[in-house]
Write a protein that holds these residues in place. Sequence first.
Motif, PDB file in Angstrom:
ATOM      1  N   MET A 104      -9.497  17.229   2.941  1.00 51.83           N
ATOM      2  CA  MET A 104      -8.310  16.399   2.862  1.00 51.83           C
ATOM      3  C   MET A 104      -8.482  15.404   1.723  1.00 51.83           C
ATOM      4  O   MET A 104      -9.597  15.020   1.387  1.00 51.83           O
ATOM      5  N   ARG A 105      -7.363  14.958   1.157  1.00 50.50           N
ATOM      6  CA  ARG A 105      -7.373  13.977   0.072  1.00 50.50           C
ATOM      7  C   ARG A 105      -6.410  12.856   0.451  1.00 50.50           C
ATOM      8  O   ARG A 105      -5.301  13.123   0.905  1.00 50.50           O
ATOM      9  N   GLN A 106      -6.835  11.600   0.256  1.00 57.00           N
ATOM     10  CA  GLN A 106      -5.992  10.444   0.551  1.00 57.00           C
ATOM     11  C   GLN A 106      -6.005   9.473  -0.614  1.00 57.00           C
ATOM     12  O   GLN A 106      -6.999   8.797  -0.848  1.00 57.00           O
ATOM     13  N   PRO A 107      -4.899   9.395  -1.368  1.00 55.24           N
ATOM     14  CA  PRO A 107      -4.805   8.401  -2.442  1.00 55.24           C
ATOM     15  C   PRO A 107      -4.466   7.011  -1.879  1.00 55.24           C
ATOM     16  O   PRO A 107      -3.878   6.894  -0.821  1.00 55.24           O
ATOM     17  N   LEU A 108      -4.824   5.992  -2.644  1.00 62.27           N
ATOM     18  CA  LEU A 108      -4.515   4.607  -2.302  1.00 62.27           C
ATOM     19  C   LEU A 108      -4.044   3.905  -3.572  1.00 62.27           C
ATOM     20  O   LEU A 108      -4.680   4.024  -4.627  1.00 62.27           O
ATOM     21  N   ILE A 109      -2.932   3.203  -3.477  1.00 63.97           N
ATOM     22  CA  ILE A 109      -2.487   2.330  -4.571  1.00 63.97           C
ATOM     23  C   ILE A 109      -2.409   0.930  -3.978  1.00 63.97           C
ATOM     24  O   ILE A 109      -1.685   0.689  -3.022  1.00 63.97           O
ATOM     25  N   PHE A 110      -3.182   0.030  -4.554  1.00 63.66           N
ATOM     26  CA  PHE A 110      -3.298  -1.345  -4.079  1.00 63.66           C
ATOM     27  C   PHE A 110      -2.575  -2.220  -5.086  1.00 63.66           C
ATOM     28  O   PHE A 110      -2.860  -2.164  -6.286  1.00 63.66           O
ATOM     29  N   ASN A 111      -1.620  -3.038  -4.620  1.00 68.32           N
ATOM     30  CA  ASN A 111      -0.838  -3.867  -5.540  1.00 68.32           C
ATOM     31  C   ASN A 111      -0.442  -5.169  -4.856  1.00 68.32           C
ATOM     32  O   ASN A 111       0.293  -5.158  -3.895  1.00 68.32           O
ATOM     33  N   LEU A 112      -0.925  -6.295  -5.378  1.00 70.47           N
ATOM     34  CA  LEU A 112      -0.592  -7.607  -4.816  1.00 70.47           C
ATOM     35  C   LEU A 112       0.518  -8.305  -5.589  1.00 70.47           C
ATOM     36  O   LEU A 112       0.837  -9.431  -5.298  1.00 70.47           O
TER      37      LEU A 112
ATOM     38  N   PHE B   9       0.861  -1.167   0.000  1.00 71.22           N
ATOM     39  CA  PHE B   9       0.000   0.000   0.000  1.00 71.22           C
ATOM     40  C   PHE B   9       0.898   1.216   0.000  1.00 71.22           C
ATOM     41  O   PHE B   9       1.729   1.363   0.887  1.00 71.22           O
ATOM     42  N   LEU B  10       0.745   2.030  -0.974  1.00 67.73           N
ATOM     43  CA  LEU B  10       1.502   3.263  -1.023  1.00 67.73           C
ATOM     44  C   LEU B  10       0.537   4.405  -0.772  1.00 67.73           C
ATOM     45  O   LEU B  10      -0.352   4.646  -1.573  1.00 67.73           O
ATOM     46  N   PHE B  11       0.680   5.056   0.341  1.00 65.34           N
ATOM     47  CA  PHE B  11      -0.183   6.169   0.669  1.00 65.34           C
ATOM     48  C   PHE B  11       0.599   7.453   0.488  1.00 65.34           C
ATOM     49  O   PHE B  11       1.611   7.654   1.145  1.00 65.34           O
ATOM     50  N   CYS B  12       0.138   8.263  -0.396  1.00 66.12           N
ATOM     51  CA  CYS B  12       0.766   9.563  -0.584  1.00 66.12           C
ATOM     52  C   CYS B  12       0.317  10.463   0.557  1.00 66.12           C
ATOM     53  O   CYS B  12      -0.665  10.197   1.221  1.00 66.12           O
TER      54      CYS B  12
ATOM     55  N   ALA C 151      -5.070  -1.763  -8.088  1.00 65.51           N
ATOM     56  CA  ALA C 151      -6.137  -0.768  -8.165  1.00 65.51           C
ATOM     57  C   ALA C 151      -5.669   0.533  -7.550  1.00 65.51           C
ATOM     58  O   ALA C 151      -4.766   0.553  -6.714  1.00 65.51           O
ATOM     59  N   LYS C 152      -6.313   1.602  -7.967  1.00 63.84           N
ATOM     60  CA  LYS C 152      -6.066   2.919  -7.395  1.00 63.84           C
ATOM     61  C   LYS C 152      -7.410   3.511  -6.985  1.00 63.84           C
ATOM     62  O   LYS C 152      -8.434   3.242  -7.605  1.00 63.84           O
ATOM     63  N   ALA C 153      -7.363   4.312  -5.946  1.00 63.71           N
ATOM     64  CA  ALA C 153      -8.551   5.031  -5.509  1.00 63.71           C
ATOM     65  C   ALA C 153      -8.088   6.305  -4.815  1.00 63.71           C
ATOM     66  O   ALA C 153      -6.972   6.366  -4.289  1.00 63.71           O
ATOM     67  N   VAL C 154      -8.942   7.307  -4.826  1.00 63.61           N
ATOM     68  CA  VAL C 154      -8.641   8.560  -4.131  1.00 63.61           C
ATOM     69  C   VAL C 154      -9.875   8.945  -3.326  1.00 63.61           C
ATOM     70  O   VAL C 154     -10.984   9.017  -3.857  1.00 63.61           O
ATOM     71  N   ALA C 155      -9.647   9.169  -2.040  1.00 65.11           N
ATOM     72  CA  ALA C 155     -10.725   9.573  -1.138  1.00 65.11           C
ATOM     73  C   ALA C 155     -10.554  11.040  -0.756  1.00 65.11           C
ATOM     74  O   ALA C 155      -9.436  11.545  -0.699  1.00 65.11           O
ATOM     75  N   THR C 156     -11.673  11.683  -0.494  1.00 61.55           N
ATOM     76  CA  THR C 156     -11.654  13.022   0.086  1.00 61.55           C
ATOM     77  C   THR C 156     -12.547  13.000   1.314  1.00 61.55           C
ATOM     78  O   THR C 156     -13.487  12.193   1.402  1.00 61.55           O
ATOM     79  N   PHE C 157     -12.235  13.861   2.260  1.00 59.95           N
ATOM     80  CA  PHE C 157     -13.069  13.993   3.443  1.00 59.95           C
ATOM     81  C   PHE C 157     -12.814  15.350   4.064  1.00 59.95           C
ATOM     82  O   PHE C 157     -11.831  16.016   3.775  1.00 59.95           O
ATOM     83  N   ILE C 158     -13.730  15.743   4.920  1.00 61.02           N
ATOM     84  CA  ILE C 158     -13.621  17.003   5.650  1.00 61.02           C
ATOM     85  C   ILE C 158     -13.165  16.674   7.069  1.00 61.02           C
ATOM     86  O   ILE C 158     -13.661  15.722   7.671  1.00 61.02           O
TER      87      ILE C 158
END
Length: 138
Positions: free
Chosen positions: A129-137, A10-13, A73-80
Amino acid sequence: MNKYFFPILFLFCGITVSAQKDSTIVPGLKPLTDVTSAPSKIAEFPGGHQAFVRKILDNFHTPPLVKADIVKAKAVATFIVDTEGNMTDIKIESYQHQMVRDEFLKALKMIKTKWIPAEQNGQKVKSLMRQPLIFNLQ
């Protein structure tokens, strides 16, 4: 500990405020007029970014993804982060697989630890706030 934890990368930027140089407009999201886009002090998770990543990893379950043969897979979350330090309005703004989206959203919503709110001119303010996720098995 989840038996798939170690083979997963998991690579979290870094979490950034919405005023980053490469921010994009998310279709369908209403402008957040009461959210400070560039506070003088950004919101912080107790223990820092690594503690936040650890909470996400603790809540993120990989067996359903492995079973569905999702290996990347990649995903990007945002939250307050509101003025009380709560994570609110959690959304996934982009994703490659619905199952990864759902799992990432669930993992974020399970985090109940309060943040240290952002500040502007000594006053606590809401921040995006923004939190990217890179998922790699692989």
